[in-house]
Design a protein around this motif. Sequence first.
Motif, short mmCIF file in Angstrom:
data_model
loop_
_atom_site.label_atom_id
_atom_site.label_comp_id
_atom_site.label_asym_id
_atom_site.label_seq_id
_atom_site.Cartn_x
_atom_site.Cartn_y
_atom_site.Cartn_z
N VAL A 79 9.50 2.45 -2.48
CA VAL A 79 8.92 2.68 -3.80
C VAL A 79 9.52 3.93 -4.42
O VAL A 79 9.99 4.83 -3.72
CB VAL A 79 7.38 2.76 -3.75
N LYS A 80 9.48 3.98 -5.74
CA LYS A 80 10.11 5.09 -6.44
C LYS A 80 9.14 6.22 -6.70
O LYS A 80 9.47 7.40 -6.54
CB LYS A 80 10.71 4.59 -7.75
N TYR A 81 7.95 5.91 -7.14
CA TYR A 81 6.94 6.91 -7.46
C TYR A 81 5.69 6.66 -6.63
O TYR A 81 5.46 5.56 -6.16
CB TYR A 81 6.57 6.85 -8.95
N ALA A 82 4.86 7.69 -6.47
CA ALA A 82 3.58 7.61 -5.76
C ALA A 82 3.77 7.08 -4.34
O ALA A 82 3.11 6.14 -3.91
CB ALA A 82 2.57 6.76 -6.54
N LYS A 83 4.66 7.71 -3.61
CA LYS A 83 5.01 7.26 -2.28
C LYS A 83 3.82 7.30 -1.32
O LYS A 83 3.59 6.36 -0.58
CB LYS A 83 6.16 8.11 -1.74
N ILE A 88 -0.70 4.72 1.66
CA ILE A 88 -2.14 4.59 1.93
C ILE A 88 -2.61 3.16 1.62
O ILE A 88 -3.52 2.65 2.27
CB ILE A 88 -2.93 5.65 1.16
N LEU A 89 -1.99 2.53 0.63
CA LEU A 89 -2.31 1.13 0.35
C LEU A 89 -2.02 0.24 1.56
O LEU A 89 -2.79 -0.68 1.86
CB LEU A 89 -1.53 0.64 -0.88
N ILE A 90 -0.95 0.54 2.28
CA ILE A 90 -0.65 -0.19 3.51
C ILE A 90 -1.81 -0.02 4.49
O ILE A 90 -2.27 -0.98 5.11
CB ILE A 90 0.67 0.33 4.13
N GLY A 91 -2.29 1.22 4.65
CA GLY A 91 -3.42 1.48 5.54
C GLY A 91 -4.67 0.74 5.10
O GLY A 91 -5.42 0.21 5.93
N PHE A 92 -4.92 0.69 3.80
CA PHE A 92 -6.09 -0.02 3.29
C PHE A 92 -6.01 -1.51 3.57
O PHE A 92 -6.98 -2.13 4.01
CB PHE A 92 -6.26 0.23 1.78
N ILE A 93 -4.85 -2.11 3.34
CA ILE A 93 -4.69 -3.54 3.59
C ILE A 93 -4.83 -3.86 5.08
O ILE A 93 -5.51 -4.82 5.46
CB ILE A 93 -3.34 -4.04 3.03
N LYS A 129 3.60 10.91 3.86
CA LYS A 129 3.90 12.34 3.75
C LYS A 129 5.25 12.68 4.37
O LYS A 129 5.96 13.56 3.88
CB LYS A 129 2.81 13.18 4.41
N ILE A 130 5.62 12.00 5.45
CA ILE A 130 6.93 12.24 6.06
C ILE A 130 8.03 11.98 5.06
O ILE A 130 8.94 12.80 4.87
CB ILE A 130 7.11 11.35 7.32
N VAL A 131 7.95 10.86 4.38
CA VAL A 131 8.98 10.52 3.40
C VAL A 131 8.92 11.46 2.20
O VAL A 131 9.96 11.89 1.69
CB VAL A 131 8.84 9.05 2.96
#
Length: 142
Positions: A79-83, A88-93, A129-131
């Motif tokens: 993704v380009k923005y809001a990494k 976190i969306l991955i964690g939510f899903i 955060k790492i990225v």
Amino acid sequence: MNFLRNTFGVLLGLAVAAFIITLGVRLNPSWITYDQFTPFKKWEYLLFSVRNKDYFFIALLVASGIGAMVGGVITALIVKYAKVAYAILIGFILLFIALLDIIIFPYHPTFYKILIFLIFFPFSWVGGKIVEVITSQNFKKK
């Protein structure tokens, strides 16, 4: 174009996380007594057969944490923005899928039901955060 890129990033992050979780479940050959690679086709039978083996659920938690973190990294790289938000969306899903699993199949121990909430969000956040830290350091160098 960003919508397609973000959607691709989320789907690829979920696929990588699912692959890592599947590898974690297949870690011990005695847990899986059938030929299919993915254990999710006979998930209820698997949970019933390992319901008294806490080490299976500990391995599942560890694999879920690693999968959420690596999936968050993959998503944040694409993704380009809001990494971090997409990570976190991955964690939510993944948490939503795990909650459905807990609701549908009653063979999970109590510690797994509690710890699953503490696994997905922090580990996917760390992946994002790492990225973010790496990309911000690269941006400062330029």
